[in-house]
Design a protein around this motif. Structure first.
Motif, mmCIF file in Angstrom:
data_model
loop_
_atom_site.group_PDB
_atom_site.id
_atom_site.type_symbol
_atom_site.label_atom_id
_atom_site.label_comp_id
_atom_site.label_asym_id
_atom_site.label_seq_id
_atom_site.Cartn_x
_atom_site.Cartn_y
_atom_site.Cartn_z
ATOM 1 N N GLY A 266 -3.520 83.150 158.609
ATOM 2 C CA GLY A 266 -3.505 82.580 157.261
ATOM 3 C C GLY A 266 -3.107 81.137 157.197
ATOM 4 N N CYS A 267 -2.595 80.565 158.282
ATOM 5 C CA CYS A 267 -2.235 79.143 158.272
ATOM 6 C C CYS A 267 -3.511 78.303 158.315
ATOM 7 C CB CYS A 267 -1.351 78.800 159.461
ATOM 8 S SG CYS A 267 0.268 79.603 159.407
ATOM 9 N N PRO A 268 -3.612 77.269 157.507
ATOM 10 C CA PRO A 268 -4.844 76.471 157.485
ATOM 11 C C PRO A 268 -5.111 75.758 158.804
ATOM 12 C CG PRO A 268 -3.115 75.416 156.206
ATOM 13 C CD PRO A 268 -2.615 76.790 156.543
ATOM 14 N N ALA A 269 -4.056 75.478 159.573
ATOM 15 C CA ALA A 269 -4.218 74.792 160.853
ATOM 16 C C ALA A 269 -3.019 75.109 161.722
ATOM 17 C CB ALA A 269 -4.351 73.278 160.654
ATOM 18 N N ASP A 270 -3.182 74.883 163.024
ATOM 19 C CA ASP A 270 -2.064 75.074 163.938
ATOM 20 C C ASP A 270 -0.965 74.056 163.640
ATOM 21 O OD1 ASP A 270 -3.416 77.134 165.099
ATOM 22 O OD2 ASP A 270 -4.155 75.961 166.799
ATOM 23 N N ILE A 271 0.274 74.468 163.908
ATOM 24 C CA ILE A 271 1.446 73.648 163.560
ATOM 25 C C ILE A 271 2.145 73.225 164.848
ATOM 26 C CG2 ILE A 271 3.672 73.637 162.380
ATOM 27 C CD1 ILE A 271 2.537 75.745 160.487
ATOM 28 N N PRO A 272 2.335 71.930 165.066
ATOM 29 C CA PRO A 272 3.076 71.485 166.250
ATOM 30 C C PRO A 272 4.562 71.743 166.086
ATOM 31 C CG PRO A 272 2.461 69.608 164.904
ATOM 32 C CD PRO A 272 1.808 70.802 164.268
ATOM 33 N N ALA A 273 5.221 72.010 167.206
ATOM 34 C CA ALA A 273 6.669 72.239 167.213
ATOM 35 C C ALA A 273 7.226 71.691 168.515
ATOM 36 C CB ALA A 273 6.982 73.723 167.054
ATOM 37 N N ARG A 274 8.550 71.646 168.577
ATOM 38 C CA ARG A 274 9.217 71.104 169.752
ATOM 39 C C ARG A 274 10.281 72.093 170.217
ATOM 40 N NH1 ARG A 274 8.960 66.093 171.718
ATOM 41 N NH2 ARG A 274 7.908 65.404 169.804
ATOM 42 N N VAL A 275 10.330 72.354 171.526
ATOM 43 C CA VAL A 275 11.299 73.280 172.096
ATOM 44 C C VAL A 275 12.700 72.689 171.957
ATOM 45 C CG1 VAL A 275 12.087 74.414 174.213
ATOM 46 C CG2 VAL A 275 9.640 74.270 173.702
ATOM 47 N N THR A 276 13.619 73.476 171.385
ATOM 48 C CA THR A 276 14.990 73.011 171.170
ATOM 49 C C THR A 276 16.026 73.821 171.934
ATOM 50 O OG1 THR A 276 15.089 74.395 169.176
ATOM 51 C CG2 THR A 276 14.482 72.069 168.885
ATOM 52 N N TYR A 277 15.652 75.010 172.406
ATOM 53 C CA TYR A 277 16.631 75.846 173.104
ATOM 54 C C TYR A 277 15.901 76.802 174.037
ATOM 55 C CZ TYR A 277 20.113 79.492 173.964
ATOM 56 O OH TYR A 277 20.939 80.409 174.551
ATOM 57 N N ILE A 278 16.463 76.980 175.245
ATOM 58 C CA ILE A 278 15.956 77.942 176.216
ATOM 59 C C ILE A 278 17.121 78.818 176.641
ATOM 60 C CG2 ILE A 278 14.872 78.268 178.472
ATOM 61 C CD1 ILE A 278 13.521 75.573 178.133
ATOM 62 N N SER A 279 16.996 80.116 176.441
ATOM 63 C CA SER A 279 18.076 81.035 176.773
ATOM 64 C C SER A 279 18.327 81.045 178.270
ATOM 65 C CB SER A 279 17.737 82.447 176.283
ATOM 66 O OG SER A 279 18.733 83.360 176.687
ATOM 67 N N THR A 280 19.576 81.239 178.643
ATOM 68 C CA THR A 280 19.958 81.314 180.054
ATOM 69 C C THR A 280 20.053 82.753 180.550
ATOM 70 O OG1 THR A 280 22.298 81.251 179.422
ATOM 71 C CG2 THR A 280 21.228 79.146 179.913
#
Length: 325
Positions: A266-280
């Protein structure tokens, strides 16, 4: 013994099977093109530090509120009364400090001067009487006792004059420094009490500190709200994030700050995002993205934040696919 043609045919088939096996093995080791995840929101619970009855609820669920928007207001009469009381206490304390620093008022000094004028007249009268009585005592017309009484009266009137003169001098002086400092401290305490009362009054009217979506309202007008109990739950756009899960062999392909692309139905277009956390720590595939293909995998959780401008297109709980561009 097989003919040479059959031998060549069998060798060709074995070679084809080997090539196919290598190709399939390569496909099985290829990194997945997308990862399953879901949208999550870090909600901001807006509450007042003071308790009271909810008088006005000025926002509704689903509304976008800008920073500074008035959200709700509680009854203010108890805090308003406390402010008025501390204002009067401060005024009284400051007036006393001013009085100590200025000495007595001019009308009070005028009263002492009038008393001094009366005392001077009495002193003059008693001095004249003393001169007469001493002359009569020398001529034998006055007893020693009468002369002593006249002398005592003259001395008393003279002392009264000295007392009133001293009172005029003291009345013109300000209060002692210790008294002034003590009363100034009382005024400072009253001023601090006023500041506290005004702060408590301000806490009865709550505004939005950040822009965001009014996700939920937890009280209705007329209900009693305990101190610290959230009345409005907000979701600022910068608090929208996506959690997705990556198998351990693919974890090395991700790093904080890396850009990813979010795809949702349903999103009109893909949304860019940025990685902020990686679990250990690794975990089993969460039930929210459970499938027959991933049910036995150990994965690592990764969080990514979209930009605040595009975050409103995502909703908490919404499933998404995360892809690496």
């Amino acid at each position: 013994m097989l003919p040479s043609v059959c031998k060549r045919t069998i060798k060709t088939r074995h070679l084809a099977v080997a090539v196919l096996a290598v190709f399939l093995a390569g496909c099985s080791n290829k990194q997945a093109s997308s990862y399953q995840g879901y949208v999550e929101g870090e909600f901001v619970n807006v509450a007042s530090s003071e308790s009271g009855r909810l008088e006005r609820l000025l926002v509704a669920r689903g509304q976008h509120a800008r920073s500074g928007t008035l959200l709700f207001a509680l009854e203010t009469e108890p805090q308003a009364s406390a402010v008025r009381q501390t204002q009067q206490q401060l005024a009284a304390a400051e007036a006393q400090v001013k009085d100590l620093r200025t000495g007595k008022r001019p009308p009070e000094i005028d009263v002492i001067r009038a008393q001094l004028a009366q005392a001077l007249a009495q002193e003059k009268k008693s001095d004249a009487k003393l001169v007469r009585d001493e002359a009569q005592f020398r001529s034998g017309g006055l007893s020693q006792a009468q002369l002593d009484e006249t002398r005592a009266e003259a001395a008393s009137n003279a002392a009264r004059v000295r007392e009133l003169k001293s009172q005029i001098e003291v009345a013109a002086l300000p209060g002692r420094e210790e008294q002034i400092r003590a009363q100034a401290s009382t005024a400072a305490a009253a001023r601090a009490s006023l500041d506290q009362a005004e702060w408590k009054l301000q806490q009865k009217v709550v505004t939005a500190l950040r822009s965001g979506l009014v996700f939920e309202t937890l009280y209705r007008e007329g209900e009693w709200v305990p101190a610290g109990s959230p009345v409005v739950r907000m979701l600022p756009p910068e608090n929208v994030k996506v959690r997705f899960f990556v198998p351990e062999p693919h974890l090395g392909a991700f790093s904080p700050g890396q850009e990813v692309v979010l795809h949702c139905d349903g999103c009109p277009a893909d949304i860019p995002a940025r990685v902020t956390y990686i679990s250990t720590e690794c975990e089993y595939t969460p039930p929210v993205i459970y499938s027959n293909e991933t049910r036995a995998k150990l994965v690592f959780m990764i969080e990514a934040h979209p930009s605040p401008e595009q975050a409103p297109a995502l909703h908490p709980g919404q499933p998404v696919d995360v892809m690496v561009p």
